[in-house]
Scaffold this active site. Structure first.
Site: not given
Ligand code: ATR
Length: 276
Positions: A61, A65, A86, A128-131, A221
């Site tokens: 996690t 990942k 994962n 658009a992050g890793g998740a 969750y």
């Molecule tokens: P993960 O692996 O959990 O996806 P990550 O790669 O850091 O973590 O991505 C986090 C995502 O949540 C990104 O899409 C981030 O937007 P940015 O790429 O513009 O940073 C988004 N995110 C985090 N906090 C946010 C908020 N308060 N409002 C909108 N989007 C948010």
């Protein structure tokens, strides 16, 4: 007893040991599953130590990942697409196999547990992050009509579209845009894949996107109270809203199946987790 673990940092609140113990009890499997906090600078070394200690596999996690993806000797197609792993399998021949069960966990929870229609539907994905990268392949495989990916940093959403468009089935449109450019088009399903909920925040989506038949799904969750996004959906009268506990249990079930060759019944485990 065969040993497994979930590794992350932090890891203390992980439900995975509980979920896998429930699966093991239900399927009569003899195994031990623990939660281990690894050091971000020592990941490769510490995984080698786990292999040395006889572990058969691990779940991975945040924030490991991508690192797990990088150390795998071979990858399943879905892990390869996701750019993240994962589930690692420490094979008897010494090779490390990497898989990603997050996307199948999400689609199985939506389709099997909640009977949500994905085919031909209009879907908005927040983040658009890793998740999000982890779930797009299995989501597109369900042939939605439209997938719009929106993100604060639009370039990251653009990149995902570039990566996944070639593999998407002909009739699925896939596009990216900023939150400001979303307009007031209604979506059938809104999936929150951002980490905004960690700070009790909701991405800046206009209320108009939610129709009376819209369903909201938060990949995060919380078993104690509604997540911020679930609360947002409740307050605006979405048709139905779900948090990601089912996704968590389903991704765990798929990992359990990969390791043990037996598929646990997830319904009972979900009910137990929701109760206490
Ligand atoms: P993960 O692996 O959990 O996806 P990550 O790669 O850091 O973590 O991505 C986090 C995502 O949540 C990104 O899409 C981030 O937007 P940015 O790429 O513009 O940073 C988004 N995110 C985090 N906090 C946010 C908020 N308060 N409002 C909108 N989007 C948010």
């Amino acid at each position: 007893m065969d040993k497994y673990a979930v590794v992350g940092n932090p890891i203390n609140h992980s439900l995975s040991p509980r979920i896998h113990s429930l699966f093991a009890a239900e399927t009569n499997q003899q195994l031990e599953y623990q939660a281990l906090e690894l050091d971000p600078d020592q990941f490769e070394h510490q995984v080698a130590e786990l292999i040395e200690a006889g572990f058969k596999g691990i779940n991975i996690t945040v924030p490991f990942k991508e690192k797990a993806w990088a150390i795998a000797d071979k990858l399943s197609p879905r892990a390869s697409d996701a750019g993240a792993v994962n589930t690692l399998i420490f094979q008897d021949d010494g090779l490390i196999a990497g898989d990603n069960t997050d996307g199948i966990g999400l689609t199985r929870d939506m389709i099997t547990n909640h009977h949500i229609l994905i085919k031909h539907r209009k879907i908005l994905v927040l983040g658009a992050g890793g998740a999000v990268r982890g779930i797009l392949g299995p989501l597109l495989a369900q042939k939605p009509g439209l997938v719009t990916i929106t993100n604060r940093t639009v370039a990251k959403a653009d990149e995902l579209v570039e990566q996944f468009r070639p593999g998407s089935i002909d009739n699925t449109e896939i596009q990216s845009c900023s939150y400001e450019d979303l307009g007031n088009e209604k979506f059938d399903l809104i999936i929150n894949g951002t980490s905004a909920g960690l700070h009790n925040e909701v991405p800046p989506i206009p209320d108009e996107l939610l129709g009376i038949n819209s369903i909201c799904y938060d990949m995060m969750y919380n078993i104690e109270k509604p997540t911020a996004f679930v609360q947002w959906a409740l307050d605006r009268g979405a048709l139905r809203q779900f948090d990601g506990l089912g996704m968590l249990v389903e991704q765990a079930a798929e990992a359990f199946f990969i390791w043990r060759g037996i598929r646990p019944d997830t319904q009972e485990v979900l009910a137990t987790l929701r109760q206490n």
